[in-house]
Design a protein around this motif. Sequence first.
Motif, PDB file in Angstrom:
ATOM      1  N   MET A   1       0.833  -1.176   0.000  1.00  0.00           N
ATOM      2  CA  MET A   1       0.000   0.000   0.000  1.00  0.00           C
ATOM      3  C   MET A   1       0.885   1.249   0.000  1.00  0.00           C
ATOM      4  O   MET A   1       1.925   1.287   0.641  1.00  0.00           O
ATOM      5  N   THR A   2       0.423   2.228  -0.704  1.00  0.00           N
ATOM      6  CA  THR A   2       1.184   3.463  -0.871  1.00  0.00           C
ATOM      7  C   THR A   2       0.294   4.649  -0.532  1.00  0.00           C
ATOM      8  O   THR A   2      -0.902   4.634  -0.790  1.00  0.00           O
ATOM      9  N   LEU A   3       0.896   5.674   0.013  1.00  0.00           N
ATOM     10  CA  LEU A   3       0.196   6.923   0.269  1.00  0.00           C
ATOM     11  C   LEU A   3       0.250   7.762  -1.000  1.00  0.00           C
ATOM     12  O   LEU A   3       1.322   8.002  -1.555  1.00  0.00           O
ATOM     13  N   TYR A   4      -0.909   8.192  -1.478  1.00  0.00           N
ATOM     14  CA  TYR A   4      -1.010   9.022  -2.674  1.00  0.00           C
ATOM     15  C   TYR A   4      -1.533  10.395  -2.288  1.00  0.00           C
ATOM     16  O   TYR A   4      -2.524  10.504  -1.565  1.00  0.00           O
ATOM     17  N   SER A   5      -0.863  11.435  -2.770  1.00  0.00           N
ATOM     18  CA  SER A   5      -1.345  12.806  -2.615  1.00  0.00           C
ATOM     19  C   SER A   5      -2.222  13.117  -3.815  1.00  0.00           C
ATOM     20  O   SER A   5      -1.837  12.871  -4.955  1.00  0.00           O
ATOM     21  N   ILE A   6      -3.394  13.673  -3.550  1.00  0.00           N
ATOM     22  CA  ILE A   6      -4.364  13.964  -4.608  1.00  0.00           C
ATOM     23  C   ILE A   6      -4.352  15.464  -4.878  1.00  0.00           C
ATOM     24  O   ILE A   6      -4.479  16.277  -3.967  1.00  0.00           O
ATOM     25  N   PHE A   7      -4.214  15.804  -6.155  1.00  0.00           N
ATOM     26  CA  PHE A   7      -4.219  17.195  -6.594  1.00  0.00           C
ATOM     27  C   PHE A   7      -5.294  17.372  -7.656  1.00  0.00           C
ATOM     28  O   PHE A   7      -5.512  16.496  -8.482  1.00  0.00           O
ATOM     29  N   ILE A 105      -4.667   6.273   0.885  1.00  0.00           N
ATOM     30  CA  ILE A 105      -3.827   5.083   0.905  1.00  0.00           C
ATOM     31  C   ILE A 105      -4.461   4.059  -0.024  1.00  0.00           C
ATOM     32  O   ILE A 105      -5.638   3.709   0.135  1.00  0.00           O
ATOM     33  N   SER A 106      -3.667   3.608  -0.998  1.00  0.00           N
ATOM     34  CA  SER A 106      -4.189   2.676  -1.990  1.00  0.00           C
ATOM     35  C   SER A 106      -3.046   1.847  -2.553  1.00  0.00           C
ATOM     36  O   SER A 106      -1.876   2.148  -2.331  1.00  0.00           O
ATOM     37  N   SER A 107      -3.406   0.830  -3.333  1.00  0.00           N
ATOM     38  CA  SER A 107      -2.377  -0.030  -3.913  1.00  0.00           C
ATOM     39  C   SER A 107      -1.972   0.409  -5.318  1.00  0.00           C
ATOM     40  O   SER A 107      -0.962  -0.063  -5.838  1.00  0.00           O
ATOM     41  N   ALA A 108      -2.724   1.300  -5.944  1.00  0.00           N
ATOM     42  CA  ALA A 108      -2.399   1.760  -7.293  1.00  0.00           C
ATOM     43  C   ALA A 108      -2.926   3.177  -7.495  1.00  0.00           C
ATOM     44  O   ALA A 108      -3.846   3.619  -6.793  1.00  0.00           O
ATOM     45  N   GLU A 109      -2.348   3.868  -8.480  1.00  0.00           N
ATOM     46  CA  GLU A 109      -2.715   5.261  -8.735  1.00  0.00           C
ATOM     47  C   GLU A 109      -4.177   5.406  -9.155  1.00  0.00           C
ATOM     48  O   GLU A 109      -4.887   6.283  -8.670  1.00  0.00           O
ATOM     49  N   ASP A 110      -4.633   4.545 -10.044  1.00  0.00           N
ATOM     50  CA  ASP A 110      -6.019   4.651 -10.509  1.00  0.00           C
ATOM     51  C   ASP A 110      -7.017   4.331  -9.396  1.00  0.00           C
ATOM     52  O   ASP A 110      -8.091   4.930  -9.330  1.00  0.00           O
ATOM     53  N   LEU A 111      -6.666   3.418  -8.504  1.00  0.00           N
ATOM     54  CA  LEU A 111      -7.539   3.122  -7.373  1.00  0.00           C
ATOM     55  C   LEU A 111      -7.570   4.289  -6.390  1.00  0.00           C
ATOM     56  O   LEU A 111      -8.611   4.560  -5.781  1.00  0.00           O
TER      57      LEU A 111
END
Length: 121
Positions: A1-7, A105-111
């Motif tokens: 799992m990766t932390l993604y910042s949303i812009f 927090i998700s496993s992929a960018e699109d998710l």
Amino acid sequence: MTLYSIFEKPQAKAAKDRAPVAIGERFSWFAMLLTPLYALVNGLWLLLIFWIALVMGLVYASRVIGSDAASGLYAVVVVFLGFEAPAFRRDWLLFRGYQWRGDVISSAEDLAQRDYLSHRK
């Protein structure tokens, strides 16, 4: 799992159907191994100029410090660039007028984009 910042672009400046941008907070092998190509793909012109200046400076400095020391310095810098690649992309999006909307927090960018959009509505 990766932390993604949303812009996201503000609605006045963006099309209604434009998807938000998710940037993963993880090491970028692409940025480390192919820095100039990474910079071109992501529109990071200052990073490309920095990389060119770095290579030219290390070629010149290798005459004084030796080729082994110059190679070691280059390795240290490209590993640093691999770790800092998400920060460069985040700063570039903020400069272009995007706004930070949160972290997912998700496993992929699109998710991560899908999760953000599903919780936003």
